[in-house]
Motif scaffolding. Sequence first.
Motif, PDB file in Angstrom:
ATOM      1  N   ALA A  53       7.536 -17.869  28.532  1.00  0.00           N
ATOM      2  CA  ALA A  53       6.575 -17.234  27.802  1.00  0.00           C
ATOM      3  C   ALA A  53       5.262 -17.956  28.625  1.00  0.00           C
ATOM      4  O   ALA A  53       4.348 -17.126  28.751  1.00  0.00           O
ATOM      5  CB  ALA A  53       6.530 -17.337  26.352  1.00  0.00           C
ATOM      6  N   LEU A  54       5.230 -19.020  28.664  1.00  0.00           N
ATOM      7  CA  LEU A  54       4.248 -19.722  29.327  1.00  0.00           C
ATOM      8  C   LEU A  54       3.777 -19.396  30.849  1.00  0.00           C
ATOM      9  O   LEU A  54       2.578 -19.441  31.080  1.00  0.00           O
ATOM     10  CB  LEU A  54       4.409 -21.241  29.369  1.00  0.00           C
ATOM     11  CG  LEU A  54       4.237 -21.947  27.710  1.00  0.00           C
ATOM     12  CD1 LEU A  54       4.390 -23.401  27.942  1.00  0.00           C
ATOM     13  CD2 LEU A  54       2.808 -22.006  27.336  1.00  0.00           C
ATOM     14  N   ALA A  55       4.937 -18.823  31.392  1.00  0.00           N
ATOM     15  CA  ALA A  55       4.734 -18.431  32.800  1.00  0.00           C
ATOM     16  C   ALA A  55       4.159 -16.872  32.755  1.00  0.00           C
ATOM     17  O   ALA A  55       3.900 -16.618  34.177  1.00  0.00           O
ATOM     18  CB  ALA A  55       6.176 -18.529  33.477  1.00  0.00           C
ATOM     19  N   CYS A  56       4.185 -16.356  31.629  1.00  0.00           N
ATOM     20  CA  CYS A  56       3.525 -15.078  31.667  1.00  0.00           C
ATOM     21  C   CYS A  56       2.001 -15.003  31.585  1.00  0.00           C
ATOM     22  O   CYS A  56       1.162 -15.979  31.149  1.00  0.00           O
ATOM     23  CB  CYS A  56       3.945 -14.419  30.451  1.00  0.00           C
ATOM     24  SG  CYS A  56       5.971 -14.101  30.658  1.00  0.00           S
ATOM     25  N   ASP A  57       1.296 -14.281  31.858  1.00  0.00           N
ATOM     26  CA  ASP A  57      -0.294 -14.037  31.689  1.00  0.00           C
ATOM     27  C   ASP A  57      -0.708 -13.882  30.445  1.00  0.00           C
ATOM     28  O   ASP A  57      -1.849 -14.458  30.129  1.00  0.00           O
ATOM     29  CB  ASP A  57      -0.476 -13.044  32.816  1.00  0.00           C
ATOM     30  CG  ASP A  57      -0.126 -13.265  34.084  1.00  0.00           C
ATOM     31  OD1 ASP A  57      -0.460 -14.263  34.841  1.00  0.00           O
ATOM     32  OD2 ASP A  57       0.409 -12.451  34.516  1.00  0.00           O
ATOM     33  N   ILE A  58      -0.074 -13.362  29.555  1.00  0.00           N
ATOM     34  CA  ILE A  58      -0.380 -13.048  28.286  1.00  0.00           C
ATOM     35  C   ILE A  58       0.851 -12.953  27.275  1.00  0.00           C
ATOM     36  O   ILE A  58       1.872 -12.494  27.535  1.00  0.00           O
ATOM     37  CB  ILE A  58      -1.051 -11.612  28.087  1.00  0.00           C
ATOM     38  CG1 ILE A  58      -2.323 -11.088  28.970  1.00  0.00           C
ATOM     39  CG2 ILE A  58      -1.057 -10.977  26.502  1.00  0.00           C
ATOM     40  CD1 ILE A  58      -2.675  -9.892  29.097  1.00  0.00           C
ATOM     41  N   ILE A  59       0.516 -13.622  26.164  1.00  0.00           N
ATOM     42  CA  ILE A  59       1.546 -13.594  24.973  1.00  0.00           C
ATOM     43  C   ILE A  59       1.205 -13.031  23.803  1.00  0.00           C
ATOM     44  O   ILE A  59       0.040 -13.209  23.149  1.00  0.00           O
ATOM     45  CB  ILE A  59       1.798 -15.241  24.666  1.00  0.00           C
ATOM     46  CG1 ILE A  59       2.376 -15.751  26.028  1.00  0.00           C
ATOM     47  CG2 ILE A  59       2.792 -15.276  23.583  1.00  0.00           C
ATOM     48  CD1 ILE A  59       2.705 -17.375  25.678  1.00  0.00           C
ATOM     49  N   ILE A  60       1.993 -12.158  23.622  1.00  0.00           N
ATOM     50  CA  ILE A  60       1.765 -11.131  22.283  1.00  0.00           C
ATOM     51  C   ILE A  60       2.757 -11.861  21.219  1.00  0.00           C
ATOM     52  O   ILE A  60       4.047 -11.748  21.875  1.00  0.00           O
ATOM     53  CB  ILE A  60       1.648  -9.610  22.433  1.00  0.00           C
ATOM     54  CG1 ILE A  60       0.897  -9.161  23.316  1.00  0.00           C
ATOM     55  CG2 ILE A  60       1.518  -9.326  20.837  1.00  0.00           C
ATOM     56  CD1 ILE A  60       0.988  -7.868  23.711  1.00  0.00           C
ATOM     57  N   ALA A  61       2.566 -12.251  20.023  1.00  0.00           N
ATOM     58  CA  ALA A  61       3.481 -12.891  19.182  1.00  0.00           C
ATOM     59  C   ALA A  61       3.513 -12.296  17.723  1.00  0.00           C
ATOM     60  O   ALA A  61       2.488 -11.943  17.296  1.00  0.00           O
ATOM     61  CB  ALA A  61       3.422 -14.373  19.093  1.00  0.00           C
ATOM     62  N   THR A  62       4.663 -12.132  17.216  1.00  0.00           N
ATOM     63  CA  THR A  62       4.792 -11.492  15.716  1.00  0.00           C
ATOM     64  C   THR A  62       4.619 -12.817  14.950  1.00  0.00           C
ATOM     65  O   THR A  62       4.791 -13.966  15.176  1.00  0.00           O
ATOM     66  CB  THR A  62       6.227 -10.946  15.457  1.00  0.00           C
ATOM     67  OG1 THR A  62       7.329 -11.954  15.899  1.00  0.00           O
ATOM     68  CG2 THR A  62       6.177  -9.658  16.330  1.00  0.00           C
ATOM     69  N   GLU A  63       4.101 -12.523  13.768  1.00  0.00           N
ATOM     70  CA  GLU A  63       3.787 -13.690  12.823  1.00  0.00           C
ATOM     71  C   GLU A  63       5.168 -14.502  12.460  1.00  0.00           C
ATOM     72  O   GLU A  63       4.815 -15.711  11.967  1.00  0.00           O
ATOM     73  CB  GLU A  63       3.548 -13.203  11.408  1.00  0.00           C
ATOM     74  CG  GLU A  63       2.038 -12.017  11.507  1.00  0.00           C
ATOM     75  CD  GLU A  63       1.914 -11.088  10.240  1.00  0.00           C
ATOM     76  OE1 GLU A  63       0.848 -10.696  10.229  1.00  0.00           O
ATOM     77  OE2 GLU A  63       2.958 -10.727   9.775  1.00  0.00           O
ATOM     78  N   ASN A  64       6.234 -14.192  12.681  1.00  0.00           N
ATOM     79  CA  ASN A  64       7.487 -14.761  12.420  1.00  0.00           C
ATOM     80  C   ASN A  64       7.922 -15.809  13.536  1.00  0.00           C
ATOM     81  O   ASN A  64       8.872 -16.261  13.666  1.00  0.00           O
ATOM     82  CB  ASN A  64       8.567 -14.226  11.899  1.00  0.00           C
ATOM     83  CG  ASN A  64       9.144 -13.131  12.949  1.00  0.00           C
ATOM     84  OD1 ASN A  64       8.129 -12.580  13.697  1.00  0.00           O
ATOM     85  ND2 ASN A  64      10.514 -12.728  12.943  1.00  0.00           N
ATOM     86  N   SER A  65       7.084 -15.633  14.739  1.00  0.00           N
ATOM     87  CA  SER A  65       7.601 -16.346  15.951  1.00  0.00           C
ATOM     88  C   SER A  65       7.219 -17.934  15.774  1.00  0.00           C
ATOM     89  O   SER A  65       6.158 -18.440  15.243  1.00  0.00           O
ATOM     90  CB  SER A  65       6.719 -15.778  17.140  1.00  0.00           C
ATOM     91  OG  SER A  65       7.138 -14.433  17.314  1.00  0.00           O
ATOM     92  N   ARG A  66       7.925 -18.437  16.516  1.00  0.00           N
ATOM     93  CA  ARG A  66       7.921 -20.164  16.717  1.00  0.00           C
ATOM     94  C   ARG A  66       7.997 -20.514  18.047  1.00  0.00           C
ATOM     95  O   ARG A  66       8.977 -19.950  18.851  1.00  0.00           O
ATOM     96  CB  ARG A  66       8.605 -20.902  15.780  1.00  0.00           C
ATOM     97  CG  ARG A  66       8.510 -20.577  14.150  1.00  0.00           C
ATOM     98  CD  ARG A  66       9.149 -21.468  13.223  1.00  0.00           C
ATOM     99  NE  ARG A  66       8.433 -22.857  13.486  1.00  0.00           N
ATOM    100  CZ  ARG A  66       7.570 -23.190  12.693  1.00  0.00           C
ATOM    101  NH1 ARG A  66       6.715 -22.096  11.727  1.00  0.00           N
ATOM    102  NH2 ARG A  66       6.758 -24.339  12.859  1.00  0.00           N
ATOM    103  N   PHE A  67       7.376 -21.721  18.430  1.00  0.00           N
ATOM    104  CA  PHE A  67       7.364 -21.947  20.153  1.00  0.00           C
ATOM    105  C   PHE A  67       7.606 -23.556  19.918  1.00  0.00           C
ATOM    106  O   PHE A  67       7.070 -24.415  19.209  1.00  0.00           O
ATOM    107  CB  PHE A  67       6.129 -21.685  20.743  1.00  0.00           C
ATOM    108  CG  PHE A  67       5.476 -20.221  20.723  1.00  0.00           C
ATOM    109  CD1 PHE A  67       5.840 -19.517  21.577  1.00  0.00           C
ATOM    110  CD2 PHE A  67       5.067 -19.749  19.640  1.00  0.00           C
ATOM    111  CE1 PHE A  67       5.691 -18.141  21.681  1.00  0.00           C
ATOM    112  CE2 PHE A  67       4.666 -18.285  19.560  1.00  0.00           C
ATOM    113  CZ  PHE A  67       4.794 -17.497  20.604  1.00  0.00           C
TER     114      PHE A  67
END
Length: 263
Positions: A116-130
Amino acid sequence: MSYEFISVTTHDHVTRITFQRPEVLNAINPEMHAEMQRALDAFAEDADQYICVLRGSGGRAFCAGSDLKAIAASKDPKAREYPKNGYAGLIERYDLAKPVIAAVEGIAYGGGFEIALACDIIIATENSRFGLPEPLVGAVALGGGLHRLARQIGLKKAMGLILSSDNVDAEEGERLGFVNEVVAPYAMDEAIDRWCQMILRASPLAIRASKETVMRSLDEPSLAEAITNQKSYPAFETLMKSEDRIEGPRAFAEKRKPVWKGR
């Protein structure tokens, strides 16, 4: 191409790659690394494909990182090796000027967070965790996550997350600066389409030149040298010689939408 552990579709200049191992939270095995390399090679080389969207299947995870059980069980000595362009065929793809979007639903841990960090844009749902929990199993996040996280959110915030082996939700990720937008789970498809359509309004060559200029400038020793050198970057030189460079001003003068050809 045929794939077993990912699916790939192309439509309206957008390539969508979906991780297809929901039973193990889309953890990546050696074969999946190879498939990602092939799929991203095809995307990079296809002149008709302008954007790539990465997504996990099943709704519980974007990607939980490496499938340690599959690696441990493999008798192939190369099972621990990554393909040509690094983890998932992405994290060392430094010459890819086309934009890549991570659509994160659920967990993005370890290598999943690094993708995900290697991508240019991150869209995440409310239930996501990193998170980068590798130290908890005596490992180090060597898929670019340590370097990219510090560059994207600053040293102290990155160190806090890395040294604690902790994880954060999507809202905290947006506050820290590595998540672009947080959406409800049901709104992910709409958000992906909206971001793609915003990008597709512009010349694909101008988008690539813009991305490459930003990324290369980070390696320049000073702002002055970045500004001086930007016209020599390959994507910028391609844009300046293109039909799109002529079409943009012409469409503006004629008060119509430009017809981009990507060449």
